[in-house]
Write an enzyme that holds these catalytic residues in place. Structure first.
Site, PDB file in Angstrom:
ATOM      1  N   LYS A 139      40.400  44.517  33.762  1.00 58.43           N
ATOM      2  CA  LYS A 139      39.622  43.324  34.161  1.00 58.43           C
ATOM      3  C   LYS A 139      38.138  43.642  34.358  1.00 58.43           C
ATOM      4  CE  LYS A 139      42.231  42.565  37.822  1.00 58.43           C
ATOM      5  NZ  LYS A 139      43.374  43.471  37.582  1.00 58.43           N
ATOM      6  N   THR A 140      37.856  44.698  35.100  1.00 55.79           N
ATOM      7  CA  THR A 140      36.469  45.015  35.417  1.00 55.79           C
ATOM      8  C   THR A 140      35.674  45.309  34.151  1.00 55.79           C
ATOM      9  OG1 THR A 140      37.041  45.857  37.607  1.00 55.79           O
ATOM     10  CG2 THR A 140      34.958  46.601  36.673  1.00 55.79           C
ATOM     11  N   GLU A 179      35.858  38.239  37.543  1.00 58.83           N
ATOM     12  CA  GLU A 179      37.093  39.026  37.521  1.00 58.83           C
ATOM     13  C   GLU A 179      38.116  38.299  38.387  1.00 58.83           C
ATOM     14  OE1 GLU A 179      38.545  43.485  38.865  1.00 58.83           O
ATOM     15  OE2 GLU A 179      36.488  43.183  38.166  1.00 58.83           O
TER      16      GLU A 179
END
Length: 464
Positions: A121-122, A165
């Site tokens: 995600k990051t 995110e």
């Protein structure tokens, strides 16, 4: 012109303001004109960055840190009910707002992209943030890690796009109503909150169901959990589904990934045309993250060739295969990987990027519950390294579980044929690594806890 600050966010107090997610929201609110305050357990560079924006940051947690005129208290799922500031909020009848609700309020009225998945995600959120900024679209963003470029995890922009995110760990990603949602993968993790894959699927289905009518779900065509989720949500006629990956059935199909040292060249087939671009970080999984970012940007109407070129401006996120330095011919790199899939991906990426080098890993398990469920798989992943040092479990928000120690990992690693050394004293690690490392080796500090702090200490010991 900055969007209006919701009434409850005019004078918010953040408990744990130094955290990656919390500090990002605080920064954006401060930029929008809110009077922000908060507390954290210890001093940090993040606390100083917040103060530079006019935020009041207290060190330590105490009831008197909460101002009488606070309009809300913002918390994450990690804050315990007996926190003195939270107790004081109840006495003053100050509304308590979850971090995810605060973030959702910041996205109101903007075209939002929410990036979800068990891993990646990051990185994917960061790729989008960098690319959109590079294209002059001036996005706002909130990320779970600091970008190498802007040096921040959050930004308030004047454009109409917000990239966030979206955290599935506590189901908080269900609070968002994105125009575009990305699901990178779906696996069982966060065992304190999810008892089974059925619960995971149910949570991701709810997230996908929050996409605005006419919006787009961008989802992996390769990863088994994502494929299963696609089948479950395929009947949502109001949402367009765009799949990406190496599968021949993918809508955005990866034609080829070519490793080039610490970068990759990626060719995708999009709308019947081949498009080639550079990803400035190594590894197949990062290349696939970039393709997901590309597909999401295209779903917002951004020309694919412009976006592909801009993605090449992304150079990494702190703690995601971040080079910390080199000493005595040994490179020290930091990895946030803490789930077996992430560990395997980062170890394979480093193997591919530095063929011929020995790979030494300093691994710190994260959470007792995760170690209980996945300790064997963590140990098996460490077999990809030439040698490993395994630390005690980093508890984070959890209390110990009887019988659950990092010994579960070392036993599994040795059973898989790995060379593993258990070290309980974190301060002893630099000396241990110095005794193992030789010129040309790569040392990877790995985990989601404070193992990242060891990089400079290892470099200092190697230099001595």
């Amino acid at each position: 012109m900055a969007p209006a600050v919701p009434g409850a966010m005019e004078r918010p107090h953040f408990i744990g303001i130094g955290g990656a997610g919390m500090s990002g929201i605080a920064k954006i609110l401060a930029r929008r004109g809110a009077k922000v305050a908060g507390s954290d357990a210890k001093e940090s560079a993040t606390a100083e960055a917040l103060r530079a924006l006019g935020v009041t940051v207290h060190i330590g947690h105490a009831a008197e840190h909460l101002a009488d005129d606070a309009t809300s208290v913002v918390v994450s799922s990690a804050i315990r009910a007996d926190n003195p500031e939270l107790v004081r909020a109840a006495e003053l009848s100050v509304p308590v707002v979850h971090r995810s609700d605060a973030l959702a309020s910041l996205m109101t009225g903007l075209r939002s992209i929410a990036v979800a998945g068990t891993h990646g995600k990051t990185t994917t959120t960061s790729m989008l943030a960098v690319a959109l900024t590079e294209l002059g679209l001036d996005p706002s963003y909130a990320i779970g890690g600091d970008l190498d470029g802007p040096g921040t995890n959050a930004r308030h922009g004047d454009g109409d796009i917000f990239v966030a995110e979206a955290d599935e760990s506590d189901r908080s990603f269900q609070k968002y109503d994105p125009e575009v949602a990305i699901v990178l993968n779906v696996e069982l993790d966060h065992h304190a909150n999810y008892a089974s894959m059925d619960e995971i699927y149910e949570s991701f289905e709810t997230f996908a169901g929050k996409i605005v009518p006419g919006g787009t779900l961008v989802i992996s065509a390769d990863q088994a959990g994502a494929v299963e989720l696609t089948a479950k949500v395929r009947d949502r006629s109001s949402v367009k589904i765009v799949t990406y990956g190496e599968s021949e059935a993918a809508d955005v199909r990866v034609h080829k990934i070519t490793p080039r040292g610490l970068t990759s060249e990626v060719t995708v087939l999009l709308d019947g045309r081949l498009l080639t671009f550079t990803v400035s970080v190594p590894g197949r999984h990062y290349a696939l993250n970039a393709v997901a970012a590309l597909a999401a940007g295209v779903a917002l109407g951004i020309p694919a060739h412009n976006l592909a070129s801009a993605i090449g401006a992304y150079t990494g996120v702190k703690r995601r295969l971040q080079l910390k330095g080199e000493a005595a011919g040994v490179q020290v790199i930091d990895s946030y990987a803490h789930h077996p899939t992430e560990m395997t991906a980062d170890l394979e990426a480093m193997r591919g990027a530095a063929a011929g080098s020995r790979l030494l890993v300093v691994f710190q398990p994260h959470l007792f519950s995760r170690t209980q469920e996945l300790g064997t798989e963590m140990g098996q992943a460490l077999a990809l390294a030439d040698a490993s040092v395994v630390l005690d479990i980093y508890p984070a928000r959890e209390d110990p579980i009887p019988g659950i120690t990092s010994g579960l990992i070392t036993d599994a690693a040795r059973a898989a044929g790995a060379d593993v050394t258990a070290v309980s004293d974190k301060a002893a690690v630099p000396e241990v690594v110095a005794g193992m490392a030789k010129p040309g080796d790569l040392v990877l500090t790995m985990g989601a806890g404070d193992v990242t702090d060891l990089g400079p200490d290892i470099l200092a010991r190697l230099s001595s």
